[in-house]
Each structure stands twice: as C-alpha cells, then as structure tokens.
Design a protein around this motif. Structure first.
Motif, PDB file in Angstrom:
ATOM      1  N   GLN A  28       0.824  -1.205   0.000  1.00  0.00           N
ATOM      2  CA  GLN A  28       0.000   0.000   0.000  1.00  0.00           C
ATOM      3  C   GLN A  28       0.861   1.259   0.000  1.00  0.00           C
ATOM      4  N   ILE A  29       1.873   1.247   0.818  1.00  0.00           N
ATOM      5  CA  ILE A  29       2.782   2.398   0.859  1.00  0.00           C
ATOM      6  C   ILE A  29       3.490   2.565  -0.481  1.00  0.00           C
ATOM      7  N   LYS A  30       3.938   1.463  -1.015  1.00  0.00           N
ATOM      8  CA  LYS A  30       4.661   1.512  -2.289  1.00  0.00           C
ATOM      9  C   LYS A  30       3.789   2.079  -3.400  1.00  0.00           C
ATOM     10  N   ALA A  31       2.526   1.659  -3.414  1.00  0.00           N
ATOM     11  CA  ALA A  31       1.613   2.132  -4.456  1.00  0.00           C
ATOM     12  C   ALA A  31       1.370   3.635  -4.327  1.00  0.00           C
ATOM     13  N   ILE A  32       1.151   4.099  -3.091  1.00  0.00           N
ATOM     14  CA  ILE A  32       0.889   5.525  -2.866  1.00  0.00           C
ATOM     15  C   ILE A  32       2.108   6.370  -3.234  1.00  0.00           C
ATOM     16  N   LEU A  33       3.286   5.916  -2.814  1.00  0.00           N
ATOM     17  CA  LEU A  33       4.507   6.674  -3.096  1.00  0.00           C
ATOM     18  C   LEU A  33       4.824   6.679  -4.595  1.00  0.00           C
ATOM     19  N   THR A  34       4.522   5.594  -5.262  1.00  0.00           N
ATOM     20  CA  THR A  34       4.762   5.525  -6.711  1.00  0.00           C
ATOM     21  C   THR A  34       3.922   6.571  -7.427  1.00  0.00           C
ATOM     22  N   GLU A  35       2.659   6.719  -6.995  1.00  0.00           N
ATOM     23  CA  GLU A  35       1.773   7.727  -7.599  1.00  0.00           C
ATOM     24  C   GLU A  35       2.300   9.140  -7.381  1.00  0.00           C
ATOM     25  N   LEU A  36       3.057   9.309  -6.287  1.00  0.00           N
ATOM     26  CA  LEU A  36       3.587  10.644  -5.959  1.00  0.00           C
ATOM     27  C   LEU A  36       5.013  10.847  -6.481  1.00  0.00           C
ATOM     28  N   GLY A  37       5.463   9.966  -7.363  1.00  0.00           N
ATOM     29  CA  GLY A  37       6.760  10.146  -8.008  1.00  0.00           C
ATOM     30  C   GLY A  37       7.890   9.317  -7.453  1.00  0.00           C
ATOM     31  N   TYR A  38       7.637   8.595  -6.362  1.00  0.00           N
ATOM     32  CA  TYR A  38       8.687   7.764  -5.765  1.00  0.00           C
ATOM     33  C   TYR A  38       8.557   6.331  -6.269  1.00  0.00           C
ATOM     34  N   ASP A  39       8.866   6.191  -7.568  1.00  0.00           N
ATOM     35  CA  ASP A  39       8.793   4.864  -8.184  1.00  0.00           C
ATOM     36  C   ASP A  39      10.063   4.073  -7.876  1.00  0.00           C
ATOM     37  N   THR A  40      10.220   2.930  -8.513  1.00  0.00           N
ATOM     38  CA  THR A  40      11.358   2.049  -8.240  1.00  0.00           C
ATOM     39  C   THR A  40      12.697   2.747  -8.463  1.00  0.00           C
ATOM     40  N   ALA A  41      12.792   3.515  -9.536  1.00  0.00           N
ATOM     41  CA  ALA A  41      14.055   4.190  -9.855  1.00  0.00           C
ATOM     42  C   ALA A  41      14.412   5.238  -8.797  1.00  0.00           C
ATOM     43  N   GLY A 202       0.958  11.666   1.246  1.00  0.00           N
ATOM     44  CA  GLY A 202       0.300  10.480   0.717  1.00  0.00           C
ATOM     45  C   GLY A 202      -0.365   9.618   1.768  1.00  0.00           C
ATOM     46  N   LEU A 203       0.177   9.614   2.963  1.00  0.00           N
ATOM     47  CA  LEU A 203      -0.330   8.737   4.021  1.00  0.00           C
ATOM     48  C   LEU A 203      -1.059   9.517   5.107  1.00  0.00           C
TER      49      LEU A 203
END
Length: 219
Positions: A28-41, A202-203
């Motif tokens: 859940q955290i990963k999904a929210i952060l990815t939407e906010l620009g904190y993707d895998t890279a 995000g959280l």
C-alpha cells in the motif's frame, strides 16, 4: 509529529533503513509513493544513498578506533619515558649540581619543561650527550645510571617519535573520514527530508502506515 530529540548517526541510519525497507516492501505504501513520483528508480536512489552513508559511517568508526589505539600507544610510551627520565634527571642534577656547564649540556638546569616539545628536546639532549660523553657517563654511574639505561632512554625516544607520527597520521585520516561521513549524511538527510514530506502527504489518512516508516504520529 516526530520526536524532537536529535538522533545519533547510528539511530539515523536505522531510521532511514526501516523507512526505505518498509516503503519498498509494504504494497500500500509503495503504491501511494509511486503515484507521488517515488517509483522504483527514485527509491533506488535513496537506497544507494543509504548504502553510501553506511559505508562512510563504518569507515569513520574504523578510523576513529585506529586513532584511539594509536593515541593510547603514544601515551603509554610517553608515560614510560616520563617515569624513567624524571628519576634519571634528578640523579644527574645531584651529580652535577656543582658543575653548571655540564648541567646545561645535559639540559637539566632548572625545572622540568612542561610543554611536550620542550620536554622531548630536553630528554633528547640528556640522553644524547650522556651516550656520547664517556666522562659524563662515568660520573652518572655513581648513582647506578649506566650505559644500558641511557640506551634505553634513547630507544624510547625513537619509539615515542614513531608513535606520535603514527598517531598524527591516524588523526588526519580520521578527520578526513569524518568529513566524508558528514557529507554523506548531509546528502541523505536532504533526500529523506523530501521523502518524509511526500510520505506525510500520501499517508495523511493512514497514520499507522506512516508510523511503519519510523515516523511517530501524535494522537
């Protein structure tokens, strides 16, 4: 939101480790952060900074330990030389109390120098003159101060100078390591500051998830 107490470097590293690990592993955290620009890279950048900071921190600790060890060795030798030189100097002062010329040559006139370099130069002169002047050595023998004692003093001086050189080298390396560590912490603190601000956004509706990043939330 978070404790205002300043964290140690070790505590900071652990906080960042927990934050990044949970951000990468909690879906859940990963999904929210990815939407906010904190993707895998982008998260990989944070992990790389953490790894670099950990290495700099460990290297600095090693250098600090080596500096402490070299200083302890230097201090031990200095104390050893101080002990024997003090007694032998007192003996020489008694022997040459009516011979001010020789007393000056042996650097035993007046009180013992207090600063390190003056004290060391005094010891060098005392043992150096005694080792090369048989007449002086013969007179010193009256109070059981012989050639072997003088040789021991000269040997300790050499060991002491070597130990001090080693200590100053280690000290310099430790200071350089501290600068590298501080620079690494500055980089990751800047990165993590942005990370936490984005995570709070995000959280905002999931305080428990935010706490899993190591950030305490006021109830």
């Amino acid at each position: 939101m978070a404790s205002r107490r300043n964290l140690t470097d070790a505590e900071t590293l652990e906080l960042y480790r927990v934050s990044l690990e949970n951000a990468n592993k909690q879906p859940q955290i990963k999904a929210i952060l990815t939407e906010l620009g904190y993707d895998t890279a982008v998260m990989a950048e944070g992990n790389a900074l953490l790894s670099e900071t950990r290495k700099a921190y460990d290297y600095n600790r090693i250098e600090d330990d080596e500096t402490s060890a070299s200083y302890a060795h230097f201090s031990k030798l200095k104390a050893e030389l101080e002990g024997i030189f003090d007694i032998q100097r007192k003996k020489a002062k008694v022997i040459f109390r009516k011979d001010p010329v020789t007393a000056d040559q042996l650097a035993i006139s007046g009180p013992m120098p207090r600063t390190y370099m003056k004290w060391l130069e005094s010891a060098k002169k005392f043992y150096g003159v005694a080792a090369n002047d048989q007449d002086v050595l013969n007179k010193l023998g009256r109070l059981k101060l012989g050639a072997a004692d003088i040789a021991t003093g000269n040997a300790l001086i050499n060991e002491l100078e070597t130990a001090r050189t080693e200590y100053l080298r280690e000290k310099g390396e430790s200071q350089d390591a501290t600068k590298l560590k501080d620079a690494a912490f500055s980089k990751i603190r800047d990165w993590m500051s942005d990370f936490y601000e984005v995570a709070k956004i995000g959280l905002d509706d999931s305080p428990q998830l935010l706490e899993s990043l190591g950030k305490m939330v006021r109830s």
